[in-house]
Write a protein that holds these residues in place. Sequence first.
Motif, PDB file in Angstrom:
ATOM      1  N   LEU A 201      65.740 -74.949 141.318  1.00  0.00           N
ATOM      2  CA  LEU A 201      65.687 -75.366 139.913  1.00  0.00           C
ATOM      3  C   LEU A 201      66.691 -74.591 139.084  1.00  0.00           C
ATOM      4  N   GLU A 202      66.767 -73.283 139.284  1.00  0.00           N
ATOM      5  CA  GLU A 202      67.721 -72.491 138.525  1.00  0.00           C
ATOM      6  C   GLU A 202      69.150 -72.946 138.807  1.00  0.00           C
ATOM      7  N   ALA A 203      69.446 -73.259 140.063  1.00  0.00           N
ATOM      8  CA  ALA A 203      70.794 -73.725 140.416  1.00  0.00           C
ATOM      9  C   ALA A 203      71.113 -75.044 139.729  1.00  0.00           C
ATOM     10  N   GLU A 204      70.134 -75.968 139.709  1.00  0.00           N
ATOM     11  CA  GLU A 204      70.368 -77.262 139.076  1.00  0.00           C
ATOM     12  C   GLU A 204      70.515 -77.124 137.562  1.00  0.00           C
ATOM     13  N   LEU A 205      69.658 -76.305 136.959  1.00  0.00           N
ATOM     14  CA  LEU A 205      69.771 -76.093 135.517  1.00  0.00           C
ATOM     15  C   LEU A 205      71.096 -75.437 135.162  1.00  0.00           C
ATOM     16  N   SER A 206      71.540 -74.481 135.983  1.00  0.00           N
ATOM     17  CA  SER A 206      72.827 -73.825 135.728  1.00  0.00           C
ATOM     18  C   SER A 206      73.971 -74.821 135.803  1.00  0.00           C
ATOM     19  N   ASN A 207      73.815 -75.796 136.688  1.00  0.00           N
ATOM     20  CA  ASN A 207      74.880 -76.788 136.886  1.00  0.00           C
ATOM     21  C   ASN A 207      74.875 -77.865 135.798  1.00  0.00           C
ATOM     22  N   SER A 208      73.705 -78.404 135.481  1.00  0.00           N
ATOM     23  CA  SER A 208      73.659 -79.583 134.607  1.00  0.00           C
ATOM     24  C   SER A 208      73.086 -79.324 133.222  1.00  0.00           C
ATOM     25  N   GLN A 209      72.362 -78.202 133.049  1.00  0.00           N
ATOM     26  CA  GLN A 209      71.724 -77.912 131.764  1.00  0.00           C
ATOM     27  C   GLN A 209      71.919 -76.435 131.399  1.00  0.00           C
ATOM     28  N   SER A 210      73.156 -75.980 131.472  1.00  0.00           N
ATOM     29  CA  SER A 210      73.403 -74.550 131.265  1.00  0.00           C
ATOM     30  C   SER A 210      73.031 -74.116 129.851  1.00  0.00           C
ATOM     31  N   GLY A 211      73.294 -74.962 128.869  1.00  0.00           N
ATOM     32  CA  GLY A 211      72.949 -74.615 127.501  1.00  0.00           C
ATOM     33  C   GLY A 211      71.446 -74.461 127.323  1.00  0.00           C
ATOM     34  N   LEU A 212      70.692 -75.381 127.917  1.00  0.00           N
ATOM     35  CA  LEU A 212      69.237 -75.310 127.844  1.00  0.00           C
ATOM     36  C   LEU A 212      68.724 -74.079 128.585  1.00  0.00           C
ATOM     37  N   LEU A 213      69.273 -73.782 129.753  1.00  0.00           N
ATOM     38  CA  LEU A 213      68.853 -72.613 130.508  1.00  0.00           C
ATOM     39  C   LEU A 213      69.133 -71.336 129.728  1.00  0.00           C
ATOM     40  N   ASN A 214      70.281 -71.265 129.066  1.00  0.00           N
ATOM     41  CA  ASN A 214      70.601 -70.091 128.253  1.00  0.00           C
ATOM     42  C   ASN A 214      69.605 -69.941 127.105  1.00  0.00           C
ATOM     43  N   HIS A 215      69.242 -71.071 126.509  1.00  0.00           N
ATOM     44  CA  HIS A 215      68.265 -71.018 125.413  1.00  0.00           C
ATOM     45  C   HIS A 215      66.922 -70.491 125.908  1.00  0.00           C
ATOM     46  N   LEU A 216      66.430 -71.024 127.016  1.00  0.00           N
ATOM     47  CA  LEU A 216      65.145 -70.582 127.548  1.00  0.00           C
ATOM     48  C   LEU A 216      65.201 -69.121 127.990  1.00  0.00           C
ATOM     49  N   SER A 217      66.350 -68.695 128.485  1.00  0.00           N
ATOM     50  CA  SER A 217      66.501 -67.307 128.921  1.00  0.00           C
ATOM     51  C   SER A 217      66.339 -66.343 127.753  1.00  0.00           C
ATOM     52  N   ARG A 218      66.712 -66.795 126.548  1.00  0.00           N
ATOM     53  CA  ARG A 218      66.510 -65.971 125.354  1.00  0.00           C
ATOM     54  C   ARG A 218      65.115 -66.160 124.765  1.00  0.00           C
ATOM     55  N   ALA A 219      64.655 -67.405 124.752  1.00  0.00           N
ATOM     56  CA  ALA A 219      63.437 -67.725 124.007  1.00  0.00           C
ATOM     57  C   ALA A 219      62.160 -67.269 124.700  1.00  0.00           C
ATOM     58  N   ILE A 220      62.077 -67.453 126.010  1.00  0.00           N
ATOM     59  CA  ILE A 220      60.811 -67.181 126.686  1.00  0.00           C
ATOM     60  C   ILE A 220      60.471 -65.689 126.713  1.00  0.00           C
ATOM     61  N   PRO A 221      61.389 -64.784 127.068  1.00  0.00           N
ATOM     62  CA  PRO A 221      61.002 -63.368 127.069  1.00  0.00           C
ATOM     63  C   PRO A 221      60.563 -62.855 125.702  1.00  0.00           C
ATOM     64  N   SER A 222      61.150 -63.369 124.622  1.00  0.00           N
ATOM     65  CA  SER A 222      60.761 -62.891 123.296  1.00  0.00           C
ATOM     66  C   SER A 222      59.490 -63.555 122.785  1.00  0.00           C
ATOM     67  N   MET A 223      59.092 -64.650 123.413  1.00  0.00           N
ATOM     68  CA  MET A 223      57.907 -65.389 122.971  1.00  0.00           C
ATOM     69  C   MET A 223      56.602 -64.686 123.314  1.00  0.00           C
ATOM     70  N   THR A 224      56.552 -63.988 124.457  1.00  0.00           N
ATOM     71  CA  THR A 224      55.257 -63.575 125.006  1.00  0.00           C
ATOM     72  C   THR A 224      54.372 -62.789 124.040  1.00  0.00           C
ATOM     73  N   PRO A 225      54.875 -61.775 123.318  1.00  0.00           N
ATOM     74  CA  PRO A 225      53.958 -61.043 122.427  1.00  0.00           C
ATOM     75  C   PRO A 225      53.588 -61.831 121.174  1.00  0.00           C
ATOM     76  N   LYS A 226      54.258 -62.972 120.952  1.00  0.00           N
ATOM     77  CA  LYS A 226      53.969 -63.790 119.773  1.00  0.00           C
ATOM     78  C   LYS A 226      53.154 -65.028 120.116  1.00  0.00           C
ATOM     79  N   ALA A 227      52.816 -65.198 121.397  1.00  0.00           N
ATOM     80  CA  ALA A 227      52.124 -66.419 121.823  1.00  0.00           C
ATOM     81  C   ALA A 227      50.815 -66.623 121.079  1.00  0.00           C
ATOM     82  N   HIS A 228      50.106 -65.545 120.797  1.00  0.00           N
ATOM     83  CA  HIS A 228      48.814 -65.682 120.115  1.00  0.00           C
ATOM     84  C   HIS A 228      48.978 -66.285 118.729  1.00  0.00           C
ATOM     85  N   ARG A 229      50.120 -66.009 118.067  1.00  0.00           N
ATOM     86  CA  ARG A 229      50.361 -66.573 116.734  1.00  0.00           C
ATOM     87  C   ARG A 229      50.839 -68.011 116.818  1.00  0.00           C
TER      88      ARG A 229
END
Length: 297
Positions: A201-229
């Motif tokens: 999946l990571e290989a396919e996203l890197s190939n066809s959805q690199s912009g989306l993968l970059n966004h998720l790479s930033r968004a998901i790690p910062s989301m975790t402590p804010k999930a409750h809100r």
Amino acid sequence: MTIQKVGILSPGDMGQVIAIVLSQHGLHTLAALDDRSDRTRQLATEAKIEDVGSLKNLVIEADLILSVLVPSAATETAEQIAPIIRAVGKPLLYVDANAIAPDRVKRIGQIITEAGGQFVDASIIGPPPRVPDQTRIYASGTHANQLLPLRDYGLDIRVIGDEIGQASGLKMCYAALTKGLTAIGTELLIAAHQLGLDAPLEAELSNSQSGLLNHLSRAIPSMTPKAHRWIGEMEEIADTFKSLGLTEHIFQGAADIYRLVKDTSLGKETPEERDRDRSLSSDYHSYKRNITVFILP
């Protein structure tokens, strides 16, 4: 109206940074910290916010009150403030900047104005404003222009209309995309891990959805402590879309994802505790270990 003192409800992750910006530009910030947590008190101290103790003192001393809370607390807090406004006899400017549905912000506006206050619907888009030009505060309502002086104190205020509900509606539509996408990304990465498909999946996203993968790479790690809100925010979006005759189920599902993340070890961290070097890959491995108990039969 001359603004010299701004009351912050409450100096949490967003409210604290707003207070820091205002203080750095010469405004005095206040908070009512009676019965608040040690963490909130510490954040207030770090932001040099004056503790006035009670909500009554906050109403008396502030020129405006900026409400920045978890969605579930927005109405209750307004109901606590309203009788104080009435008793004090002060046409206080109350700015609701919470991530709530337009119908709810209209009800809150009515609570405040019936007590004799003035009301502004506001929404915050972007991160806490530590860096200039990354955070916008949209405002609507007949008193929205009274927020414009805060532009001189470091905040990007943008008035978009004279109707209560417009600013909140904009927030609902924007967060439906950004935080809704983060919820979808979180769920699909957990699913891929459980299917043993991380690398393909990571290989396919890197190939066809690199912009989306970059966004998720930033968004998901910062989301975790804010999930409750974000649970409540997704529920507010669901209510917004339902009121428009659209399906609410998409965002009820997003709320479910954040509810699962909230109960993991990552979700129990505070933003101050989060390891900022943690990668997306390590995060969803942790999600899998922590969430399996909730999602497997």
